[in-house]
Write a protein that holds these residues in place. Structure first.
Motif, PDB file in Angstrom:
ATOM      1  N   GLU A 197       0.858  -1.176   0.000  1.00 15.87           N
ATOM      2  CA  GLU A 197       0.000   0.000   0.000  1.00 15.87           C
ATOM      3  C   GLU A 197       0.898   1.231   0.000  1.00 15.87           C
ATOM      4  O   GLU A 197       2.051   1.174   0.425  1.00 15.87           O
ATOM      5  CB  GLU A 197      -0.921   0.024   1.228  1.00 15.87           C
ATOM      6  CG  GLU A 197      -1.917  -1.113   1.283  1.00 15.87           C
ATOM      7  CD  GLU A 197      -2.880  -0.985   2.464  1.00 15.87           C
ATOM      8  OE1 GLU A 197      -3.540   0.071   2.574  1.00 15.87           O
ATOM      9  OE2 GLU A 197      -2.946  -1.927   3.275  1.00 15.87           O
ATOM     10  N   VAL A 204      -1.932   8.687  -1.060  1.00 16.55           N
ATOM     11  CA  VAL A 204      -3.046   7.734  -1.177  1.00 16.55           C
ATOM     12  C   VAL A 204      -4.322   8.463  -1.602  1.00 16.55           C
ATOM     13  O   VAL A 204      -5.046   8.018  -2.503  1.00 16.55           O
ATOM     14  CB  VAL A 204      -3.287   7.001   0.160  1.00 16.55           C
ATOM     15  CG1 VAL A 204      -4.524   6.104   0.059  1.00 16.55           C
ATOM     16  CG2 VAL A 204      -2.087   6.164   0.535  1.00 16.55           C
ATOM     17  N   THR A 208      -6.055   7.932  -5.222  1.00 17.66           N
ATOM     18  CA  THR A 208      -7.401   7.350  -5.161  1.00 17.66           C
ATOM     19  C   THR A 208      -8.396   8.206  -5.936  1.00 17.66           C
ATOM     20  O   THR A 208      -9.230   7.688  -6.697  1.00 17.66           O
ATOM     21  CB  THR A 208      -7.855   7.204  -3.693  1.00 17.66           C
ATOM     22  OG1 THR A 208      -6.983   6.291  -3.011  1.00 17.66           O
ATOM     23  CG2 THR A 208      -9.286   6.671  -3.614  1.00 17.66           C
TER      24      THR A 208
END
Length: 270
Positions: A197, A204, A208
C-alpha cells in the motif's frame, strides 16, 4: 495534521484540496468540474488557461495525453503549471477561507511557502486552521501534485477490480479494507501488488481520486454509495423532495441527463 474530520464547517478538507486540483487536470479531457466554481468567471478563465497549457506541454513533450494526462517534465510543472494551479486553488480557498489575506498575499504563500517574506506575519494574522490549510495547499502544489500527475493509472497505481478483490481476499483473508477501497501500487499493466500500500496518506488520497476519475465507480462502490445515501435520507426530516439526500440524488441523475419526479428543475441543477 488531520483535516479529514474537524467539525461540520471544516469537514474533509484533506480530501477537498486534491479534489479541486484534480478537477483542473481532468477538465482537459472532460469539461466538467465537481467543485462549486462553475459560476465564477475568473475561476473558469484560469481553468481554460490550464487546459491550453496542457496542450502546450504535450506539444513540447513535457506532458502526454495517452492513456490520460501524464506529467513528464517536472520543471515544466514547477515553472508553468504550478502558478496556474495555485490560482485555481486560490479561487476555491478564498470563497470559503483566508478572509484575512489578499489574493496576492495568499498566492505568494502558496507558491513560496515558509520562504515567503510574509510568512512571519501570518502567525499573528491567521488562525491555526488557516495556517495549516495554507501549508497543506503549498505541499500539494509543490510536492504531491507533480508526483500524482506523473503516475499512469492501471500501470503505476489503480483500484482492485472485482475479480482482483475476490482473488486477493481468497489469498489474504485478512486483507485490510483500505486495499479494497483505495488506490494501491501496481507492478505492471493491470497487475496490482500482492500486499503493498502507499505509505503517505496524502499520496493515497490523490491517487485514489485520480483512480476513481479515470476508472469510474465499481458496482460495489455504487451499491455502497446508494445505501449510504438512503441512510442519510432516512435520518433527515421534512418532505422527501426537500431533503438534502434527495436533492443530491436528483443532481446526480441530472448529470447523466435524467430527471427525478417531484423535483423542480432549479433544484436538480447540477
Amino acid at each position: 495534521l488531520d483535516l479529514t474530520l474537524t467539525g461540520e464547517t471544516l469537514h474533509g478538507l484533506r480530501w477537498q484540496i486534491p479534489f479541486v486540483l484534480v478537477d483542473a487536470v481532468c477538465y482537459h479531457e472532460v469539461p466538467k468540474i465537481t467543485v462549486g466554481l462553475a459560476e465564477s468567471r475568473s475561476a473558469m478563465l484560469v481553468l481554460e488557461k490550464i487546459k491550453l497549457l496542457i496542450d502546450e506541454g504535450c506539444k513540447r513533450k513535457q506532458m502526454q495525453r495517452t492513456p490520460h494526462v501524464v506529467l513528464l517534465g517536472r520543471s515544466f510543472y514547477m515553472n508553468k503549471m504550478r502558478p496556474l494551479l495555485a490560482r485555481w486553488l486560490l479561487c476555491w480557498l478564498k470563497a470559503k477561507y483566508l478572509k484575512e489575506l489578499t489574493m496576492q498575499e495568499a498566492l505568494e504563500y502558496l507558491l513560496k511557502g515558509k520562504d515567503s517574506e510574509l510568512a512571519q506575519h501570518f502567525e499573528e494574522r491567521l488562525s491555526d486552521h488557516d495556517r495549516k490549510l495554507l501549508n497543506l495547499s503549498h505541499d500539494w502544489l509543490t510536492s504531491y501534485m507533480p508526483f500524482v500527475m506523473s503516475k499512469i493509472n492501471r500501470v503505476s497505481y489503480g483500484l482492485l477490480s472485482p475479480a482482483q478483490s475476490v482473488r486477493a481476499l481468497r489469498m489474504h483473508p485478512g486483507m485490510p479494507k483500505s486495499r479494497q477501497l483505495l488506490a494501491v501500487p501496481f507492478i505492471g499493466k493491470d497487475l496490482p501488488s500482492e500486499a503493498s500500500e502507499f505509505a503517505h496518506p496524502d499520496i493515497v488520497i490523490g491517487l485514489t481520486i485520480m483512480a476513481y476519475r479515470y476508472e469510474g465507480m465499481r458496482e460495489s462502490d455504487f451499491k455502497q454509495l446508494i445505501t449510504s445515501l438512503k441512510d442519510e435520507l432516512t435520518a433527515e426530516t421534512g418532505p422527501y423532495s426537500k431533503r438534502d439526500a434527495w436533492l443530491k440524488y436528483a443532481k446526480w441523475v441530472a448529470l447523466n441527463g435524467g430527471k427525478v419526479r417531484g423535483v423542480k428543475p432549479h433544484q436538480q441543477k447540477a
